[in-house]
Structure formats: structure tokens, C-alpha cells
Design a protein around this motif. Structure first.
Motif, PDB file in Angstrom:
ATOM      1  N   GLY A  95      10.540  19.885  56.793  1.00 49.58           N
ATOM      2  CA  GLY A  95      11.340  19.140  57.744  1.00 49.58           C
ATOM      3  C   GLY A  95      12.422  18.307  57.078  1.00 49.58           C
ATOM      4  N   HIS A  96      12.154  17.820  55.885  1.00 44.46           N
ATOM      5  CA  HIS A  96      13.170  17.064  55.157  1.00 44.46           C
ATOM      6  C   HIS A  96      14.211  18.029  54.597  1.00 44.46           C
ATOM      7  N   GLU A  97      15.457  17.569  54.550  1.00 41.97           N
ATOM      8  CA  GLU A  97      16.548  18.412  54.065  1.00 41.97           C
ATOM      9  C   GLU A  97      16.736  18.316  52.549  1.00 41.97           C
ATOM     10  N   SER A  98      16.063  17.357  51.929  1.00 43.49           N
ATOM     11  CA  SER A  98      16.140  17.210  50.469  1.00 43.49           C
ATOM     12  C   SER A  98      14.855  16.548  49.987  1.00 43.49           C
ATOM     13  N   GLU A  99      14.870  16.011  48.783  1.00 42.06           N
ATOM     14  CA  GLU A  99      13.677  15.483  48.124  1.00 42.06           C
ATOM     15  C   GLU A  99      12.876  14.509  48.997  1.00 42.06           C
ATOM     16  N   VAL A 100      11.567  14.682  49.002  1.00 44.53           N
ATOM     17  CA  VAL A 100      10.662  13.748  49.670  1.00 44.53           C
ATOM     18  C   VAL A 100      10.196  12.754  48.616  1.00 44.53           C
ATOM     19  N   HIS A 101      10.394  11.468  48.881  1.00 46.80           N
ATOM     20  CA  HIS A 101      10.063  10.438  47.893  1.00 46.80           C
ATOM     21  C   HIS A 101       8.657   9.890  48.044  1.00 46.80           C
ATOM     22  N   THR A 102       8.181   9.781  49.270  1.00 47.28           N
ATOM     23  CA  THR A 102       6.886   9.132  49.464  1.00 47.28           C
ATOM     24  C   THR A 102       6.149   9.729  50.647  1.00 47.28           C
ATOM     25  N   VAL A 103       4.840   9.700  50.563  1.00 46.64           N
ATOM     26  CA  VAL A 103       3.969  10.086  51.674  1.00 46.64           C
ATOM     27  C   VAL A 103       2.859   9.050  51.773  1.00 46.64           C
ATOM     28  N   VAL A 104       2.465   8.719  52.985  1.00 46.92           N
ATOM     29  CA  VAL A 104       1.379   7.770  53.190  1.00 46.92           C
ATOM     30  C   VAL A 104       0.687   8.085  54.517  1.00 46.92           C
ATOM     31  N   PHE A 105      -0.636   8.031  54.513  1.00 41.95           N
ATOM     32  CA  PHE A 105      -1.407   8.224  55.736  1.00 41.95           C
ATOM     33  C   PHE A 105      -1.502   6.909  56.490  1.00 41.95           C
ATOM     34  N   HIS A 155      -3.547   4.083  58.749  1.00 44.66           N
ATOM     35  CA  HIS A 155      -4.851   3.494  58.451  1.00 44.66           C
ATOM     36  C   HIS A 155      -5.999   4.289  59.062  1.00 44.66           C
ATOM     37  N   ASP A 156      -5.777   4.886  60.229  1.00 45.43           N
ATOM     38  CA  ASP A 156      -6.849   5.658  60.861  1.00 45.43           C
ATOM     39  C   ASP A 156      -6.909   7.095  60.349  1.00 45.43           C
ATOM     40  N   GLY A 157      -5.931   7.487  59.512  1.00 44.48           N
ATOM     41  CA  GLY A 157      -5.932   8.821  58.928  1.00 44.48           C
ATOM     42  C   GLY A 157      -5.440   9.925  59.840  1.00 44.48           C
ATOM     43  N   ASN A 158      -4.972   9.577  61.035  1.00 45.96           N
ATOM     44  CA  ASN A 158      -4.531  10.595  61.988  1.00 45.96           C
ATOM     45  C   ASN A 158      -3.079  11.012  61.819  1.00 45.96           C
ATOM     46  N   ASN A 159      -2.277  10.185  61.182  1.00 45.02           N
ATOM     47  CA  ASN A 159      -0.855  10.454  61.025  1.00 45.02           C
ATOM     48  C   ASN A 159      -0.454  10.381  59.559  1.00 45.02           C
ATOM     49  N   LEU A 160       0.605  11.099  59.241  1.00 43.58           N
ATOM     50  CA  LEU A 160       1.190  11.058  57.909  1.00 43.58           C
ATOM     51  C   LEU A 160       2.657  10.681  58.061  1.00 43.58           C
ATOM     52  N   TYR A 161       3.110   9.746  57.259  1.00 49.45           N
ATOM     53  CA  TYR A 161       4.509   9.347  57.243  1.00 49.45           C
ATOM     54  C   TYR A 161       5.119   9.800  55.927  1.00 49.45           C
ATOM     55  N   SER A 162       6.375  10.226  55.988  1.00 47.04           N
ATOM     56  CA  SER A 162       7.074  10.626  54.768  1.00 47.04           C
ATOM     57  C   SER A 162       8.494  10.089  54.805  1.00 47.04           C
ATOM     58  N   GLY A 163       9.014   9.794  53.631  1.00 47.44           N
ATOM     59  CA  GLY A 163      10.383   9.315  53.500  1.00 47.44           C
ATOM     60  C   GLY A 163      11.101  10.135  52.450  1.00 47.44           C
ATOM     61  N   GLY A 164      12.349  10.477  52.745  1.00 47.81           N
ATOM     62  CA  GLY A 164      13.076  11.327  51.816  1.00 47.81           C
ATOM     63  C   GLY A 164      14.467  10.842  51.514  1.00 47.81           C
ATOM     64  N   SER A 165      15.082  11.497  50.535  1.00 44.73           N
ATOM     65  CA  SER A 165      16.439  11.134  50.132  1.00 44.73           C
ATOM     66  C   SER A 165      17.472  11.579  51.158  1.00 44.73           C
ATOM     67  N   ASP A 166      17.044  12.311  52.192  1.00 51.77           N
ATOM     68  CA  ASP A 166      17.959  12.649  53.281  1.00 51.77           C
ATOM     69  C   ASP A 166      18.135  11.474  54.244  1.00 51.77           C
ATOM     70  N   GLY A 167      17.488  10.332  53.934  1.00 53.63           N
ATOM     71  CA  GLY A 167      17.649   9.121  54.736  1.00 53.63           C
ATOM     72  C   GLY A 167      16.743   9.066  55.948  1.00 53.63           C
ATOM     73  N   THR A 168      15.743   9.944  56.023  1.00 48.83           N
ATOM     74  CA  THR A 168      14.865   9.960  57.184  1.00 48.83           C
ATOM     75  C   THR A 168      13.444   9.554  56.810  1.00 48.83           C
ATOM     76  N   ILE A 169      12.764   9.000  57.809  1.00 48.12           N
ATOM     77  CA  ILE A 169      11.330   8.774  57.745  1.00 48.12           C
ATOM     78  C   ILE A 169      10.745   9.647  58.838  1.00 48.12           C
ATOM     79  N   ARG A 170       9.773  10.445  58.465  1.00 48.23           N
ATOM     80  CA  ARG A 170       9.192  11.379  59.433  1.00 48.23           C
ATOM     81  C   ARG A 170       7.739  11.027  59.695  1.00 48.23           C
ATOM     82  N   LEU A 171       7.337  11.263  60.939  1.00 48.34           N
ATOM     83  CA  LEU A 171       5.961  11.065  61.370  1.00 48.34           C
ATOM     84  C   LEU A 171       5.372  12.446  61.631  1.00 48.34           C
ATOM     85  N   TRP A 172       4.271  12.741  60.957  1.00 46.00           N
ATOM     86  CA  TRP A 172       3.577  14.027  61.120  1.00 46.00           C
ATOM     87  C   TRP A 172       2.216  13.722  61.731  1.00 46.00           C
TER      88      TRP A 172
END
Length: 79
Positions: free
Chosen positions: A49-59, A61-78
Motif C-alpha cells: 500500500g505504501h508507495e515507497s519505503e516503510v519506516h515503522t510498524v506498530v500494533f 494495544h489490543d493487537g487487532n490493528n497494525l499501523y505503518s508509516g512511510g517515506s511517502d508521507g502516509t500513515i496507514r491503518l491495517w
């Protein structure tokens, strides 16, 4: 030990398995793909989903969602 080796081989990766009793390991990567490793089955799944490098991933607290941030300037919710 195997997980530590994987992180050392790819200096641009970040992994999160911070939940106690976790079953999934998430790895950010330089190619914009997030890899999910099911620790029980050994299967690897990819999140694209990110258009370039993903810098960070974090679950969440309840473990149901994953967040990611990338150099494309987006934060994504999975979920």
C-alpha cells in the motif's frame, strides 16, 4: 535468535512483536511492503500500500490493528 538475525540482515527494517503472547511479527521494509510472519504456522503474508519505503510498524494495544508509516508521507491503518 532467528528474528534478531533477520533484523540485522536488513538495516532498513523495523519489526514489532511487542505484545506478550504475540502470534504475528510485522516487518517494515525499504521496498514499501510490510511482511507479516505468523509465528505459529511460519507463513508469511504481504501488505502492499505504501508507495515507497516503510519506516515503522506498530500494533495497537489490543493487537487487532497494525499501523505503518512511510517515506511517502502516509500513515496507514491495517485491520
Amino acid at each position: 535468535m532467528l528474528l534478531m538475525v533477520a533484523a540485522l540482515l536488513n538495516p532498513y527494517s523495523e519489526m514489532d512483536n511487542s505484545l506478550s503472547g504475540c502470534r504475528v511479527l510485522a516487518q517494515a521494509s525499504a521496498n514499501g511492503v510490510i511482511h507479516l510472519l505468523d509465528l505459529k504456522s511460519g507463513q508469511i503474508h504481504k501488505l502492499v500500500g505504501h508507495e515507497s519505503e516503510v519506516h515503522t510498524v506498530v500494533f495497537s494495544h489490543d493487537g487487532n490493528n497494525l499501523y505503518s508509516g512511510g517515506s511517502d508521507g502516509t500513515i496507514r491503518l491495517w485491520f
